[in-house]
Design a protein around this motif. Sequence first.
Motif, PDB file in Angstrom:
ATOM      1  N   LEU A 124       0.851  -1.184   0.000  1.00  0.00           N
ATOM      2  CA  LEU A 124       0.000   0.000   0.000  1.00  0.00           C
ATOM      3  C   LEU A 124       0.884   1.230   0.000  1.00  0.00           C
ATOM      4  N   SER A 125       0.432   2.281  -0.667  1.00  0.00           N
ATOM      5  CA  SER A 125       1.223   3.513  -0.734  1.00  0.00           C
ATOM      6  C   SER A 125       1.331   4.134   0.648  1.00  0.00           C
ATOM      7  N   GLU A 126       2.384   4.880   0.839  1.00  0.00           N
ATOM      8  CA  GLU A 126       2.666   5.481   2.133  1.00  0.00           C
ATOM      9  C   GLU A 126       1.815   6.709   2.415  1.00  0.00           C
ATOM     10  N   GLY A 127       1.208   7.272   1.395  1.00  0.00           N
ATOM     11  CA  GLY A 127       0.432   8.499   1.561  1.00  0.00           C
ATOM     12  C   GLY A 127      -0.924   8.245   2.198  1.00  0.00           C
ATOM     13  N   ASP A 128      -1.698   9.301   2.269  1.00  0.00           N
ATOM     14  CA  ASP A 128      -3.021   9.231   2.874  1.00  0.00           C
ATOM     15  C   ASP A 128      -4.057   8.569   1.971  1.00  0.00           C
ATOM     16  N   ASP A 129      -3.737   8.376   0.689  1.00  0.00           N
ATOM     17  CA  ASP A 129      -4.747   7.849  -0.222  1.00  0.00           C
ATOM     18  C   ASP A 129      -5.023   6.354  -0.011  1.00  0.00           C
ATOM     19  N   GLY A 130      -4.112   5.631   0.623  1.00  0.00           N
ATOM     20  CA  GLY A 130      -4.323   4.218   0.894  1.00  0.00           C
ATOM     21  C   GLY A 130      -4.368   3.354  -0.339  1.00  0.00           C
ATOM     22  N   GLY A 131      -3.901   3.885  -1.465  1.00  0.00           N
ATOM     23  CA  GLY A 131      -3.918   3.134  -2.711  1.00  0.00           C
ATOM     24  C   GLY A 131      -2.773   2.145  -2.794  1.00  0.00           C
ATOM     25  N   LEU A 132      -2.694   1.489  -3.926  1.00  0.00           N
ATOM     26  CA  LEU A 132      -1.630   0.526  -4.163  1.00  0.00           C
ATOM     27  C   LEU A 132      -0.375   1.260  -4.612  1.00  0.00           C
ATOM     28  N   MET A 133       0.776   0.809  -4.138  1.00  0.00           N
ATOM     29  CA  MET A 133       2.035   1.447  -4.492  1.00  0.00           C
ATOM     30  C   MET A 133       2.336   1.183  -5.959  1.00  0.00           C
ATOM     31  N   THR A 179       5.971 -11.831  -5.349  1.00  0.00           N
ATOM     32  CA  THR A 179       5.593 -13.235  -5.250  1.00  0.00           C
ATOM     33  C   THR A 179       5.627 -13.761  -3.825  1.00  0.00           C
ATOM     34  N   ASP A 180       6.371 -13.090  -2.932  1.00  0.00           N
ATOM     35  CA  ASP A 180       6.417 -13.512  -1.532  1.00  0.00           C
ATOM     36  C   ASP A 180       6.966 -12.369  -0.674  1.00  0.00           C
ATOM     37  N   GLU A 181       6.933 -12.565   0.640  1.00  0.00           N
ATOM     38  CA  GLU A 181       7.384 -11.513   1.553  1.00  0.00           C
ATOM     39  C   GLU A 181       8.871 -11.225   1.409  1.00  0.00           C
ATOM     40  N   ALA A 186      11.865  -3.288  -0.326  1.00  0.00           N
ATOM     41  CA  ALA A 186      11.914  -2.308   0.758  1.00  0.00           C
ATOM     42  C   ALA A 186      13.349  -1.878   1.033  1.00  0.00           C
ATOM     43  N   VAL A 187      14.261  -2.823   1.094  1.00  0.00           N
ATOM     44  CA  VAL A 187      15.675  -2.519   1.340  1.00  0.00           C
ATOM     45  C   VAL A 187      16.235  -1.681   0.185  1.00  0.00           C
ATOM     46  N   ALA A 188      15.898  -2.039  -1.050  1.00  0.00           N
ATOM     47  CA  ALA A 188      16.386  -1.294  -2.215  1.00  0.00           C
ATOM     48  C   ALA A 188      15.899   0.148  -2.199  1.00  0.00           C
ATOM     49  N   ARG A 189      14.750   0.393  -1.612  1.00  0.00           N
ATOM     50  CA  ARG A 189      14.198   1.748  -1.503  1.00  0.00           C
ATOM     51  C   ARG A 189      14.719   2.476  -0.268  1.00  0.00           C
ATOM     52  N   GLY A 190      15.564   1.808   0.528  1.00  0.00           N
ATOM     53  CA  GLY A 190      16.098   2.422   1.740  1.00  0.00           C
ATOM     54  C   GLY A 190      15.083   2.479   2.864  1.00  0.00           C
ATOM     55  N   ALA A 191      14.068   1.609   2.788  1.00  0.00           N
ATOM     56  CA  ALA A 191      13.005   1.622   3.796  1.00  0.00           C
ATOM     57  C   ALA A 191      12.789   0.229   4.378  1.00  0.00           C
ATOM     58  N   ALA A 245      13.668  -0.907   7.229  1.00  0.00           N
ATOM     59  CA  ALA A 245      13.452  -0.952   8.674  1.00  0.00           C
ATOM     60  C   ALA A 245      11.987  -0.727   9.067  1.00  0.00           C
ATOM     61  N   ARG A 246      11.215  -0.133   8.176  1.00  0.00           N
ATOM     62  CA  ARG A 246       9.821   0.141   8.531  1.00  0.00           C
ATOM     63  C   ARG A 246       8.923  -1.040   8.182  1.00  0.00           C
ATOM     64  N   GLU A 247       7.768  -1.092   8.798  1.00  0.00           N
ATOM     65  CA  GLU A 247       6.797  -2.139   8.492  1.00  0.00           C
ATOM     66  C   GLU A 247       6.019  -1.739   7.241  1.00  0.00           C
ATOM     67  N   TRP A 248       5.853  -2.687   6.331  1.00  0.00           N
ATOM     68  CA  TRP A 248       5.150  -2.429   5.082  1.00  0.00           C
ATOM     69  C   TRP A 248       3.790  -3.116   5.115  1.00  0.00           C
TER      70      TRP A 248
END
Length: 138
Positions: free
Chosen positions: A33-42, A56-58, A65-70, A72-75
Amino acid sequence: MGLAGEISATRDGSGHSGRLLGEFRRTALLVPLSEGDDGGLMSGWQGGVRWIYAFTDEEALARFAVARGAGAREWEYLSILGARLVDAVIPTVDGPTGVAVDVADEAGSMLFPPVMGIVPDAQAVDAPSAGTDRAEAV
């Protein structure tokens, strides 16, 4: 074989496009899900096409997530069949939209572009224009 296996086979030249598309449609994909307030798909934009990110899997999502530098956060993500993604979600999106699977995996990624046979004809960039007979468009 699973979708990741079909992607690998296709990329090494031993796959079959029909099997690949069938496996894509049957697979439960993880769509962040996108990080913004819209709650849409990334999604992202490339070449005038919106690409919905799907995994295809977690583990594949974690590499993204790591490639985007993120890493550490929960997705948060949605689990959705590939068929439902292209048949029900893409028709609700403005403009040409395809699906980018496992985009952080250089040797294991695959694009499913907005073309006939993948997305509904009404959303396909290669569909004949209204009023044009398909035989004339070939």
